[in-house]
Design a protein around this motif. Structure first.
Motif, PDB file in Angstrom:
ATOM      1  N   GLU A  48     -16.290   9.619 -15.725  1.00  0.00           N
ATOM      2  CA  GLU A  48     -17.705   9.342 -14.328  1.00  0.00           C
ATOM      3  C   GLU A  48     -17.002   8.581 -13.835  1.00  0.00           C
ATOM      4  OE1 GLU A  48     -21.722   9.507 -15.504  1.00  0.00           O
ATOM      5  OE2 GLU A  48     -21.858   7.381 -14.809  1.00  0.00           O
ATOM      6  N   ILE A  49     -17.316   8.948 -12.318  1.00  0.00           N
ATOM      7  CA  ILE A  49     -16.989   8.834 -11.436  1.00  0.00           C
ATOM      8  C   ILE A  49     -18.077   8.438  -9.968  1.00  0.00           C
ATOM      9  CG2 ILE A  49     -15.860   8.649  -9.154  1.00  0.00           C
ATOM     10  CD1 ILE A  49     -13.247  11.092 -10.225  1.00  0.00           C
ATOM     11  N   ASP A  50     -18.135   7.131  -9.690  1.00  0.00           N
ATOM     12  CA  ASP A  50     -19.617   6.179  -9.188  1.00  0.00           C
ATOM     13  C   ASP A  50     -18.772   6.123  -7.430  1.00  0.00           C
ATOM     14  OD1 ASP A  50     -21.004   6.890 -11.451  1.00  0.00           O
ATOM     15  OD2 ASP A  50     -21.039   4.554 -12.068  1.00  0.00           O
ATOM     16  N   VAL A  51     -19.214   6.304  -6.824  1.00  0.00           N
ATOM     17  CA  VAL A  51     -19.005   5.995  -5.557  1.00  0.00           C
ATOM     18  C   VAL A  51     -20.039   4.919  -4.826  1.00  0.00           C
ATOM     19  CG1 VAL A  51     -18.519   6.656  -2.971  1.00  0.00           C
ATOM     20  CG2 VAL A  51     -18.276   8.403  -5.211  1.00  0.00           C
ATOM     21  N   GLU A  52     -19.650   4.198  -3.985  1.00  0.00           N
ATOM     22  CA  GLU A  52     -20.440   2.904  -3.749  1.00  0.00           C
ATOM     23  C   GLU A  52     -20.022   2.600  -2.226  1.00  0.00           C
ATOM     24  OE1 GLU A  52     -21.422  -0.161  -6.862  1.00  0.00           O
ATOM     25  OE2 GLU A  52     -22.099   1.624  -8.140  1.00  0.00           O
ATOM     26  N   SER A  53     -20.971   2.661  -1.613  1.00  0.00           N
ATOM     27  CA  SER A  53     -20.876   2.443   0.176  1.00  0.00           C
ATOM     28  C   SER A  53     -22.430   2.037   0.637  1.00  0.00           C
ATOM     29  CB  SER A  53     -19.774   3.553   1.072  1.00  0.00           C
ATOM     30  OG  SER A  53     -20.623   4.300   1.170  1.00  0.00           O
ATOM     31  N   LEU A  54     -21.924   0.893   1.835  1.00  0.00           N
ATOM     32  CA  LEU A  54     -22.999   0.846   2.717  1.00  0.00           C
ATOM     33  C   LEU A  54     -23.510   1.818   3.008  1.00  0.00           C
ATOM     34  CD1 LEU A  54     -22.015  -2.747   4.086  1.00  0.00           C
ATOM     35  CD2 LEU A  54     -23.683  -2.111   2.522  1.00  0.00           C
ATOM     36  N   SER A 106      -8.366   8.544  -1.370  1.00  0.00           N
ATOM     37  CA  SER A 106      -6.538   8.525  -0.092  1.00  0.00           C
ATOM     38  C   SER A 106      -7.244   6.949   0.421  1.00  0.00           C
ATOM     39  CB  SER A 106      -6.868   9.389   1.018  1.00  0.00           C
ATOM     40  OG  SER A 106      -8.030   9.751   1.426  1.00  0.00           O
ATOM     41  N   HIS A 107      -6.202   6.348   0.879  1.00  0.00           N
ATOM     42  CA  HIS A 107      -5.821   5.059   1.993  1.00  0.00           C
ATOM     43  C   HIS A 107      -6.884   4.142   0.788  1.00  0.00           C
ATOM     44  CE1 HIS A 107      -4.821   7.498   5.574  1.00  0.00           C
ATOM     45  NE2 HIS A 107      -6.094   8.475   5.291  1.00  0.00           N
ATOM     46  N   VAL A 108      -6.021   4.211  -0.548  1.00  0.00           N
ATOM     47  CA  VAL A 108      -6.388   3.105  -1.670  1.00  0.00           C
ATOM     48  C   VAL A 108      -5.910   1.335  -1.230  1.00  0.00           C
ATOM     49  CG1 VAL A 108      -6.094   1.853  -3.781  1.00  0.00           C
ATOM     50  CG2 VAL A 108      -5.790   4.610  -3.404  1.00  0.00           C
ATOM     51  N   HIS A 109      -6.952   0.748  -1.104  1.00  0.00           N
ATOM     52  CA  HIS A 109      -6.783  -0.475  -0.262  1.00  0.00           C
ATOM     53  C   HIS A 109      -6.279  -1.814  -2.048  1.00  0.00           C
ATOM     54  CE1 HIS A 109      -7.004  -3.918   2.063  1.00  0.00           C
ATOM     55  NE2 HIS A 109      -7.697  -4.729   1.604  1.00  0.00           N
ATOM     56  N   GLU A 110      -7.302  -1.459  -2.667  1.00  0.00           N
ATOM     57  CA  GLU A 110      -7.260  -2.211  -4.056  1.00  0.00           C
ATOM     58  C   GLU A 110      -7.272  -1.604  -5.057  1.00  0.00           C
ATOM     59  OE1 GLU A 110      -9.814  -5.475  -3.993  1.00  0.00           O
ATOM     60  OE2 GLU A 110      -8.888  -6.485  -1.984  1.00  0.00           O
ATOM     61  N   ILE A 111      -6.759  -2.025  -6.032  1.00  0.00           N
ATOM     62  CA  ILE A 111      -7.355  -1.743  -7.512  1.00  0.00           C
ATOM     63  C   ILE A 111      -7.414  -2.499  -8.662  1.00  0.00           C
ATOM     64  CG2 ILE A 111      -6.199   0.309  -9.343  1.00  0.00           C
ATOM     65  CD1 ILE A 111      -4.798   1.969  -7.531  1.00  0.00           C
ATOM     66  N   TRP A 112      -8.582  -2.787  -9.367  1.00  0.00           N
ATOM     67  CA  TRP A 112      -9.216  -3.711 -10.390  1.00  0.00           C
ATOM     68  C   TRP A 112      -9.158  -2.750 -11.348  1.00  0.00           C
ATOM     69  CZ3 TRP A 112      -9.306  -8.967  -9.340  1.00  0.00           C
ATOM     70  CH2 TRP A 112      -9.969  -9.503  -7.896  1.00  0.00           C
ATOM     71  N   SER A 124      -9.622   2.214   2.023  1.00  0.00           N
ATOM     72  CA  SER A 124      -8.842   0.668   3.933  1.00  0.00           C
ATOM     73  C   SER A 124     -10.515   1.533   4.268  1.00  0.00           C
ATOM     74  CB  SER A 124      -8.388   1.906   4.139  1.00  0.00           C
ATOM     75  OG  SER A 124      -8.782   3.236   4.388  1.00  0.00           O
ATOM     76  N   ASP A 125     -11.842   2.332   3.756  1.00  0.00           N
ATOM     77  CA  ASP A 125     -12.851   2.192   4.645  1.00  0.00           C
ATOM     78  C   ASP A 125     -13.883   1.463   3.759  1.00  0.00           C
ATOM     79  OD1 ASP A 125     -11.575   4.353   6.387  1.00  0.00           O
ATOM     80  OD2 ASP A 125     -12.747   5.705   5.205  1.00  0.00           O
TER      81      ASP A 125
END
Length: 128
Positions: free
Chosen positions: A28-34, A71-77, A93-94
């Motif tokens: 399952e993919i959740d997307v979270e941003s301000l 795209s433009h992956v900054h970090e992976i945990w 990156s955004d």
């Protein structure tokens, strides 16, 4: 349970090596941003694989009926128990967080075996 940050140099090799472990899992993919808030991009679906392409700087999640690209992956945990992977948090990156939750599919009993078990008397073990 262990949460750790993967170094960028290891992303491609890590997901290549995890492909066998992830076979048969659901994601399952959740997307979270301000800006977006919290949204579910995909409910649990069979996972076919996850790869990182360093040339395009893109993480690709292949599900049964669609592909989700980050795209433009900054970090992976990663969150794991031993070699079992529970979830992956990807920060682009955004500043958008995308969380890939993993689980094993539900397994149902074989209908023929279940029917045979119902025909036996639970007290004697003999067929009715």
């Amino acid at each position: 349970m262990s949460i750790e940050k993967l170094e960028k140099e290891a992303w491609a090799a890590y997901f290549d090596s995890m492909s066998k472990v992830l076979a048969g899992k659901q994601a399952e993919i959740d997307v979270e941003s301000l800006e977006l808030g919290a949204q579910v991009a995909s409910r649990f679906a069979p996972l076919h694989g996850i790869t990182y392409d360093h040339k395009s700087d893109m993480l690709e999640i292949m599900l049964e009926r669609w592909e989700h690209n980050i795209s433009h992956v900054h970090e992976i945990w990663i969150d794991r128990d031993g070699i079992s992977l529970n979830s992956i948090m990807v920060l682009d990156s955004d500043g958008v967080e995308q969380i890939i939750k993993l689980r094993d599919p539900l397994t149902l009993p074989d209908p023929q075996l279940a029917a045979g078990a119902r025909r036996q008397d639970p007290g004697s073990g003999a067929p009715r």
